[in-house]
Design a protein around this motif. Structure first.
Motif, PDB file in Angstrom:
ATOM      1  N   GLU A 223       0.706  -1.277   0.141  1.00 40.37           N
ATOM      2  CA  GLU A 223      -0.161  -0.062  -0.026  1.00 40.37           C
ATOM      3  C   GLU A 223       0.845   1.147  -0.156  1.00 40.37           C
ATOM      4  O   GLU A 223       1.542   1.582   1.154  1.00 40.37           O
ATOM      5  CB  GLU A 223      -0.929   0.044   1.328  1.00 40.37           C
ATOM      6  N   ALA A 224       0.858   2.119  -1.079  1.00 38.67           N
ATOM      7  CA  ALA A 224       1.761   3.074  -1.238  1.00 38.67           C
ATOM      8  C   ALA A 224       0.871   4.433  -0.632  1.00 38.67           C
ATOM      9  O   ALA A 224      -0.314   4.808  -1.125  1.00 38.67           O
ATOM     10  CB  ALA A 224       2.176   3.412  -2.823  1.00 38.67           C
ATOM     11  N   VAL A 225       1.538   5.197  -0.065  1.00 42.85           N
ATOM     12  CA  VAL A 225       1.150   6.438   0.417  1.00 42.85           C
ATOM     13  C   VAL A 225       1.263   7.509  -0.943  1.00 42.85           C
ATOM     14  O   VAL A 225       2.286   7.706  -1.251  1.00 42.85           O
ATOM     15  CB  VAL A 225       1.716   7.265   1.660  1.00 42.85           C
ATOM     16  N   VAL A 226       0.134   8.020  -1.349  1.00 40.39           N
ATOM     17  CA  VAL A 226       0.169   8.798  -2.443  1.00 40.39           C
ATOM     18  C   VAL A 226       0.107  10.405  -2.102  1.00 40.39           C
ATOM     19  O   VAL A 226       0.358  11.228  -3.131  1.00 40.39           O
ATOM     20  CB  VAL A 226      -0.802   8.419  -3.548  1.00 40.39           C
ATOM     21  N   ASP A 227      -0.597  10.602  -1.123  1.00 39.79           N
ATOM     22  CA  ASP A 227      -0.746  12.218  -0.800  1.00 39.79           C
ATOM     23  C   ASP A 227      -1.132  12.447   0.871  1.00 39.79           C
ATOM     24  O   ASP A 227      -1.522  11.210   1.504  1.00 39.79           O
ATOM     25  CB  ASP A 227      -1.884  12.856  -1.496  1.00 39.79           C
ATOM     26  N   ILE A 228      -0.779  13.328   1.107  1.00 38.53           N
ATOM     27  CA  ILE A 228      -0.927  13.784   2.568  1.00 38.53           C
ATOM     28  C   ILE A 228      -1.753  15.066   2.608  1.00 38.53           C
ATOM     29  O   ILE A 228      -1.218  16.309   1.744  1.00 38.53           O
ATOM     30  CB  ILE A 228       0.304  14.128   3.216  1.00 38.53           C
ATOM     31  N   THR A 229      -2.825  15.303   3.318  1.00 36.49           N
ATOM     32  CA  THR A 229      -3.708  16.375   3.822  1.00 36.49           C
ATOM     33  C   THR A 229      -3.224  17.152   4.860  1.00 36.49           C
ATOM     34  O   THR A 229      -3.116  16.399   5.998  1.00 36.49           O
ATOM     35  CB  THR A 229      -5.196  16.160   3.442  1.00 36.49           C
ATOM     36  N   ILE A 230      -2.860  18.516   4.634  1.00 41.09           N
ATOM     37  CA  ILE A 230      -2.077  19.136   5.848  1.00 41.09           C
ATOM     38  C   ILE A 230      -3.276  20.231   6.077  1.00 41.09           C
ATOM     39  O   ILE A 230      -3.910  21.045   5.248  1.00 41.09           O
ATOM     40  CB  ILE A 230      -1.118  20.067   5.245  1.00 41.09           C
TER      41      ILE A 230
END
Length: 418
Positions: A223-230
């Motif tokens: 499972e790849a992390v594709v984005d992070i919401t800040i």
């Protein structure tokens, strides 16, 4: 102070990630580990398995730039830096050049040595807990040399180690043969660090993951992390290719891939992937003490049931292409130093590689950046990744649990200026 259990997501399931999970769950936090692999591949599985208080001189040492330039045209050299017009690479090279001074190397000796010694103690505490069965031996490390010049250089480092409190001896060939009588070493002598230990990574990693799962730690594989919401300088969501997750705290332990994610919070940590290779010899070699073959920069580890030969530092971007020239260079070095070691074509064909996340100054990134309130970094450990796993994990758990850290972490600050 009232303890608050936090929901912690760890991005990266290598040695830094699982050790962070180990200490965080011991503090009572809810922990989830996400990795783009299936938790069985990468640098945490193909490294030399060293715990190395002896390695207190930073890779960014004076003279390393000129060596790198000299070796640039040799495909079998111990260090290969592939020149390319990539902004991140060029910034890293410039930061490396600024770090490669006697003053900066001197200042990094104490932090590097003390975090290594602390990590060795953590490994031994884990071993004594009786929750695991894994190979761990403290037999020291032989820095084997074939020329007087290199022997003198290694002994200068050894004498500095003695000043720092390590037990170090300068051994003749006869001395080496007394402690390693059947290895058939073809050397002039060795500098012997009694401080070091070694392990079999392929045994420890599955054991740790098994234990963590039994304690309720959740693992998401492939499972790849594709984005992070800040939001308000805090991570509010972690988006993977399969789901969206929320957390109170996040740990970034994604190795060479870490800069791809820190950019999403506006933090540009300089890291370059340093590819290393390993060849396993699954037959009797009579090698009982770990050694580094100095001139060739090859590490030799007697693991549980086999001997591992590992080496080279290839800074050429993120890729897992096997360079046969570099694999053959490791095999050639093994034969030059151990007269009875002759690797087969089958053994060479099974060579593997891993990517080590290299910071420009040889120090890892451990701690929180001012760019994000709830993200703790645990990356940039280069060749000491395995050695520093438990120390990093312990420090990460102390940071997230709002405790005083066991070591001064200022030298490892993610916002440090190069």
């Amino acid at each position: 102070m009232l303890f608050m259990s936090k929901n912690v997501i760890i991005i990266g399931g290598g040695i830094q990630g699982v050790c962070s999970a180990y200490y965080l769950q011991k503090e009572g936090h809810q922990v989830t580990v996400i990795d783009k692999s299936n938790f069985s591949t990468g640098a945490s599985y193909v490294n030399a398995g060293y715990i190395t208080p002896s390695h207190f001189i930073s890779l960014a040492a004076p003279g390393m730039i000129s060596k790198g330039l000299k070796w640039m045209f040799n495909p079998a050299s111990p260090l290969y830096i592939k020149p390319r017009l990539n902004p991140d690479f060029l910034k890293w090279v410039w930061a490396f050049k600024k770090s490669a001074t006697a003053f900066k190397v001197e200042n990094s000796i104490s932090p590097i040595m003390h975090i290594n010694l602390f990590s060795r103690q953590m490994y031994e505490d884990i071993k004594l807990s009786n929750d695991f069965k894994f190979h761990y031996e403290r037999k020291g490390l032989l820095m084997c040399y074939k020329t007087d010049k290199v022997g003198e250089e290694e002994w200068e480092v050894g004498k500095r180690g003695i000043e720092e409190g390590l037990k170090v001896e300068h051994l003749s060939l006869k001395d080496v043969e007394e402690i390693e009588p059947k290895a058939n070493l073809n050397i002039k002598g060795a500098v012997y660090y009694h401080s070091d230990a070694h392990m079999t990574p392929n045994h420890f990693m599955p054991e740790m993951i098994r234990y963590l799962k039994s304690k309720g730690v959740v693992f998401f594989a492939n499972e790849a992390v594709v984005d992070i919401t800040i939001s308000n300088k805090s991570i509010s969501k972690i988006i993977t290719n399969k789901q969206t997750l929320t957390c109170d705290e996040a740990v970034l332990a994604a190795g060479s891939w870490s800069p791809l994610l820190t950019k999403k919070i506006g933090l540009k940590i300089p890291i370059q992937a340093g590819k290393g290779y390993q060849i396993n010899v699954n037959r009797k070699t009579n090698i009982t003490i770990p050694a580094i073959l100095c001139e060739a920069k090859v590490a030799v580890t007697p693991m549980d049931g086999f001997t591992r030969f590992a080496g080279t530092m290839e800074i050429a971007g993120i890729n897992h292409k096997i360079n046969t020239n570099r694999v053959n260079a490791i095999a050639k070095a093994a034969k030059l130093y151990y007269s009875t070691i002759d690797m087969t074509s089958e053994e060479l064909s099974k060579a593997e590689c891993g990517l080590r996340p290299c910071s420009p100054d040889g120090l890892p990134y451990i701690g929180k950046s001012s760019m994000c309130k709830n993200l703790t970094l645990a990356t940039g450990h280069a060749m000491m990744g395995w050695s520093l796993g438990p120390a990093t994990g312990k420090l990460v758990s102390e940071i997230i649990s709002d405790k005083k850290t066991s070591l001064d972490i200022k030298p490892f600050h993610p916002d440090r200026i190069f």
